[in-house]
Enzyme design. Structure first.
Site, PDB file in Angstrom:
ATOM      1  N   LYS A  38       1.124  -1.168   0.133  1.00 57.57           N
ATOM      2  CA  LYS A  38      -0.060  -0.017   0.094  1.00 57.57           C
ATOM      3  C   LYS A  38       0.914   1.264  -0.001  1.00 57.57           C
ATOM      4  O   LYS A  38       2.212   1.203   0.522  1.00 57.57           O
ATOM      5  CB  LYS A  38      -0.929  -0.083   1.260  1.00 57.57           C
ATOM      6  CG  LYS A  38      -0.176  -0.044   2.569  1.00 57.57           C
ATOM      7  CD  LYS A  38       0.135   1.266   3.215  1.00 57.57           C
ATOM      8  CE  LYS A  38       0.843   1.232   4.650  1.00 57.57           C
ATOM      9  NZ  LYS A  38       1.556   2.459   4.985  1.00 57.57           N
TER      10      LYS A  38
ATOM     11  N   ASP B 172      -2.630  -1.927  10.049  1.00 59.16           N
ATOM     12  CA  ASP B 172      -2.621  -1.969   8.557  1.00 59.16           C
ATOM     13  C   ASP B 172      -2.996  -3.202   7.946  1.00 59.16           C
ATOM     14  O   ASP B 172      -3.222  -3.332   6.788  1.00 59.16           O
ATOM     15  CB  ASP B 172      -1.389  -1.567   7.945  1.00 59.16           C
ATOM     16  CG  ASP B 172      -0.652  -0.016   8.315  1.00 59.16           C
ATOM     17  OD1 ASP B 172      -1.338   0.628   8.453  1.00 59.16           O
ATOM     18  OD2 ASP B 172       0.391   0.124   8.053  1.00 59.16           O
TER      19      ASP B 172
HETATM   20  P1  ATP Z   1       3.935  -0.459   7.832  1.00 60.09           P
HETATM   21  O1  ATP Z   1       3.844   0.322   6.507  1.00 60.09           O
HETATM   22  O2  ATP Z   1       2.762  -1.199   8.027  1.00 60.09           O
HETATM   23  O3  ATP Z   1       4.358   0.469   8.863  1.00 60.09           O
HETATM   24  P2  ATP Z   1       6.679  -1.557   7.062  1.00 60.09           P
HETATM   25  O4  ATP Z   1       6.451  -1.926   5.691  1.00 60.09           O
HETATM   26  O5  ATP Z   1       7.314  -0.246   7.145  1.00 60.09           O
HETATM   27  O6  ATP Z   1       5.052  -1.407   7.671  1.00 60.09           O
HETATM   28  P3  ATP Z   1       7.262  -4.099   7.532  1.00 60.09           P
HETATM   29  O7  ATP Z   1       7.862  -4.668   6.303  1.00 60.09           O
HETATM   30  O8  ATP Z   1       6.021  -4.529   7.719  1.00 60.09           O
HETATM   31  O9  ATP Z   1       7.256  -2.541   7.851  1.00 60.09           O
HETATM   32  O10 ATP Z   1       8.206  -4.571   8.802  1.00 60.09           O
HETATM   33  C1  ATP Z   1       8.255  -4.110   9.922  1.00 60.09           C
HETATM   34  C2  ATP Z   1       9.184  -4.908  11.037  1.00 60.09           C
HETATM   35  O11 ATP Z   1       8.278  -6.098  11.184  1.00 60.09           O
HETATM   36  C3  ATP Z   1      10.314  -5.606  10.316  1.00 60.09           C
HETATM   37  O12 ATP Z   1      11.364  -5.052  10.688  1.00 60.09           O
HETATM   38  C4  ATP Z   1      10.201  -7.238  11.123  1.00 60.09           C
HETATM   39  O13 ATP Z   1      10.973  -7.081  12.181  1.00 60.09           O
HETATM   40  C5  ATP Z   1       8.691  -7.261  11.385  1.00 60.09           C
HETATM   41  N1  ATP Z   1       8.125  -8.293  10.697  1.00 60.09           N
HETATM   42  C6  ATP Z   1       7.132  -9.029  11.275  1.00 60.09           C
HETATM   43  N2  ATP Z   1       6.668 -10.092  10.343  1.00 60.09           N
HETATM   44  C7  ATP Z   1       7.229  -9.724   9.032  1.00 60.09           C
HETATM   45  C8  ATP Z   1       6.833 -10.186   7.573  1.00 60.09           C
HETATM   46  N3  ATP Z   1       6.102 -11.078   7.654  1.00 60.09           N
HETATM   47  N4  ATP Z   1       7.622  -9.490   6.722  1.00 60.09           N
HETATM   48  C9  ATP Z   1       8.303  -8.491   7.207  1.00 60.09           C
HETATM   49  N5  ATP Z   1       8.752  -7.797   8.289  1.00 60.09           N
HETATM   50  C10 ATP Z   1       8.105  -8.665   9.505  1.00 60.09           C
END
Ligand code: ATP
Length: 313
Positions: free
Chosen positions: A26, A153
């Site tokens: 997203k 999210d």
């Molecule tokens: P958001 O946009 O929802 O704030 P994000 O995209 O910035 O999230 P994610 O890729 O969801 O961040 O990862 C955040 C943290 O979540 C990672 O650093 C990791 O430690 C943890 N995590 C837990 N499950 C997962 C997963 N399936 N894939 C990626 N990271 C995960």
């Protein structure tokens, strides 16, 4: 049993023992952040648009719960029970009294810690895949309820398209979108932690009276009309100053995309992925080439939205 019946039975067995779900990333076209609440969360007015970068979560019956991950950022993904995909499977299994013995495999194309809800996508994907594998037939409301428990999210990753999220972002209202929007995403050299960005937001706004977060009507109208020019004039991200404060080099990426003709350039969610809205796919390619040449990011992706939510393949 005839040969055709036997073949059909084998096919059904294979089907019920492995399920793959595709889930989109997203971008927040608006992220309005209110003051910190007593529980530490912030009220948000969060306009999500699902875009065509996908993770695929495959669930297979196994002897015990285990997780594997492939993709460019796979080494940054936790492979224990803190993984959102594992937490989703465990919660569904708990509610239905099922042994959560599955192998969860994540084919990861969404950048990790990039502000594109990659972990949330995997949570929603694993939930839908386990529901299909176990035949739990949970209602949409129950699936959304589990998603909301997993993270702000996650419900949107399940529904996709475009939606306004209020509360922590998890109470969703689906939005009409009247066209396709073309985007370029610049993936940064390193990630940013979402809680750290919110802490920086709080630090930067200490003593400031923060208004109630509300969705912009101009933005909702632009989405409904499919008008990229109007959308570009209305996008906003209250977390952007905090993300830039923690990662100042992102300003160079934003400037490079703007100079190459992007209609709008913004940090995606809590960052550090930067998002560039363009009028059409040709200009998206031009912006992408310029971003690659700028040397200000690790990778560049061209895609569009809205994309469908979690889908069983
Ligand atoms: P958001 O946009 O929802 O704030 P994000 O995209 O910035 O999230 P994610 O890729 O969801 O961040 O990862 C955040 C943290 O979540 C990672 O650093 C990791 O430690 C943890 N995590 C837990 N499950 C997962 C997963 N399936 N894939 C990626 N990271 C995960």
């Amino acid at each position: 049993m005839t040969q055709t019946e036997r073949e059909r039975e084998t096919e059904t067995e294979t089907h019920t023992q492995t399920v793959t779900v595709r889930v989109p990333a997203k971008v927040n076209v608006q992220l309005a952040v209110g003051a910190a609440r007593p529980d530490g969360f912030h009220d948000l007015a969060n306009v999500f648009l699902a875009v065509g970068l996908y993770d695929e979560v495959t669930v297979t019956a196994a002897d015990e719960l285990r997780i594997t991950c492939e993709g460019p950022d796979a080494d940054q993904v936790p492979l224990d029970r803190t993984n959102l995909a594992a937490r989703a499977a465990l919660e569904l299994a708990r509610r239905y009294g099922i042994d959560p013995a599955v192998h969860l495999h994540i084919a990861k194309d969404i950048p990790v810690a990039g502000g594109m809800a990659g972990g949330s996508a995997d949570g929603a994907g694993a939930l839908l895949a386990c529901d299909a594998l176990w035949g739990t037939n949970a209602s949409r409301e129950e699936l959304l309820d589990i998603c909301a428990e997993l993270g702000s999210d996650v419900p949107f990753s399940l529904v996709g398209g475009a939606a306004l999220g209020v509360g922590r972002g998890e109470q969703l209202r689906t939005l009409e979108v009247g066209g396709t929007f073309h985007w370029v995403f610049a993936i940064a050299e390193r990630g940013l932690s979402t809680p750290a960005v919110f802490r920086e937001f709080d630090r930067m706004n200490d003593g400031v009276r923060i208004p109630e977060p509300v969705a912009s009507q101009a933005l909702l109208d632009a989405l409904a009309k499919g008008d990229a020019g109007a959308l570009a004039g209305a996008v906003s991200n209250d977390l952007q100053p905090a993300a830039l404060s923690l990662f100042p080099a992102l300003a160079d990426t934003l400037a490079a995309g703007r100079a190459a003709g992007a209609l709008a350039a913004l940090v995606s969610g809590s960052g550090p992925t930067t998002a560039f809205l363009t009028p059409d796919v040709e200009s998206a390619r031009t912006v992408a080439d310029a971003l690659r040449a700028s040397g200000t990011c690790r990778a560049v992706r061209v895609t569009d939205g809205p994309a469908s939510g979690a889908t069983v393949l």
